[in-house]
Design an enzyme around this catalytic site. Sequence first.
Site, PDB file in Angstrom:
ATOM      1  N   GLU A  43       0.842  -1.017  -0.016  1.00 13.03           N
ATOM      2  CA  GLU A  43      -0.046  -0.146   0.073  1.00 13.03           C
ATOM      3  C   GLU A  43       0.815   1.394   0.206  1.00 13.03           C
ATOM      4  O   GLU A  43       1.724   1.474   0.958  1.00 13.03           O
ATOM      5  CB  GLU A  43      -0.847   0.044   1.224  1.00 13.03           C
ATOM      6  CG  GLU A  43      -1.777   1.447   1.305  1.00 13.03           C
ATOM      7  CD  GLU A  43      -2.434   1.335   2.669  1.00 13.03           C
ATOM      8  OE1 GLU A  43      -2.581   2.526   3.231  1.00 13.03           O
ATOM      9  OE2 GLU A  43      -2.705   0.300   3.320  1.00 13.03           O
ATOM     10  N   LYS A 134     -11.399  -1.213   7.771  1.00 18.98           N
ATOM     11  CA  LYS A 134     -10.136  -1.049   8.095  1.00 18.98           C
ATOM     12  C   LYS A 134     -10.355  -0.525   9.778  1.00 18.98           C
ATOM     13  O   LYS A 134     -10.988   0.564   9.748  1.00 18.98           O
ATOM     14  CB  LYS A 134      -9.252  -0.097   7.579  1.00 18.98           C
ATOM     15  CG  LYS A 134      -8.002   0.616   8.403  1.00 18.98           C
ATOM     16  CD  LYS A 134      -7.230   1.323   7.336  1.00 18.98           C
ATOM     17  CE  LYS A 134      -6.340   2.454   7.975  1.00 18.98           C
ATOM     18  NZ  LYS A 134      -5.401   3.271   7.286  1.00 18.98           N
TER      19      LYS A 134
END
Length: 214
Positions: A43, A134
Amino acid sequence: MKKRKTLEKIKECGIVPVIRAESAGQAKKITEAVKDGGINVIEITMTVPGAIDVIDELTEEYGNNTDLVFGAGSVMDGETTRNAILAGAEFIVGPALDEGMIEVANRYQKPVVPGAMTPTEVKKAMEAGADIVKIFPASMFGPKIIKAIKGPIPQAELIPTGGVDHDNVKDWINAGSFAVGAGSAIVSGAKEDDYQKVQEDAARFVELIEEARA
């Protein structure tokens, strides 16, 4: 099909390294070290200078490596989501719940992971079309939050981020996390240009996750 494969890779890898860097060059060095440590899901956060260009260059450079998956992190809106996807991002992660981000990611059939802190936010994120949620900042709760949320919402797929390290990653996995996100616990070595440490820290995460799942 491609979206499902990306989700499977995230699940299989078990960890999404959150790459923050002071320059594009540093981000690329961290990426190389993390990859060499055995992590194939990466990421790149929008806090990296020129992050969109970095994603574009990395996906071009590693285009022949079908095992590597690049995503965009710290995404706050639909416009950034679209730019990241057009640059090659295969998944989108945000620190908060933004419906525009989710809408655009779903339009392009890319996995989208908005941030949430409470069961109410998790529910809203799922209803808006999130593939995974998340839990951020995870350090405020500890691994018990995963079981607490999945008790009434067992179908929720959760990735804790913020405060995940070598000492507690097994607890997060054992609590039922889809995968975990980790930043400084992996990339801290880059501050001293010690990319061997970055590689070793990444490899240690891979080892611990495998042990937890076994």
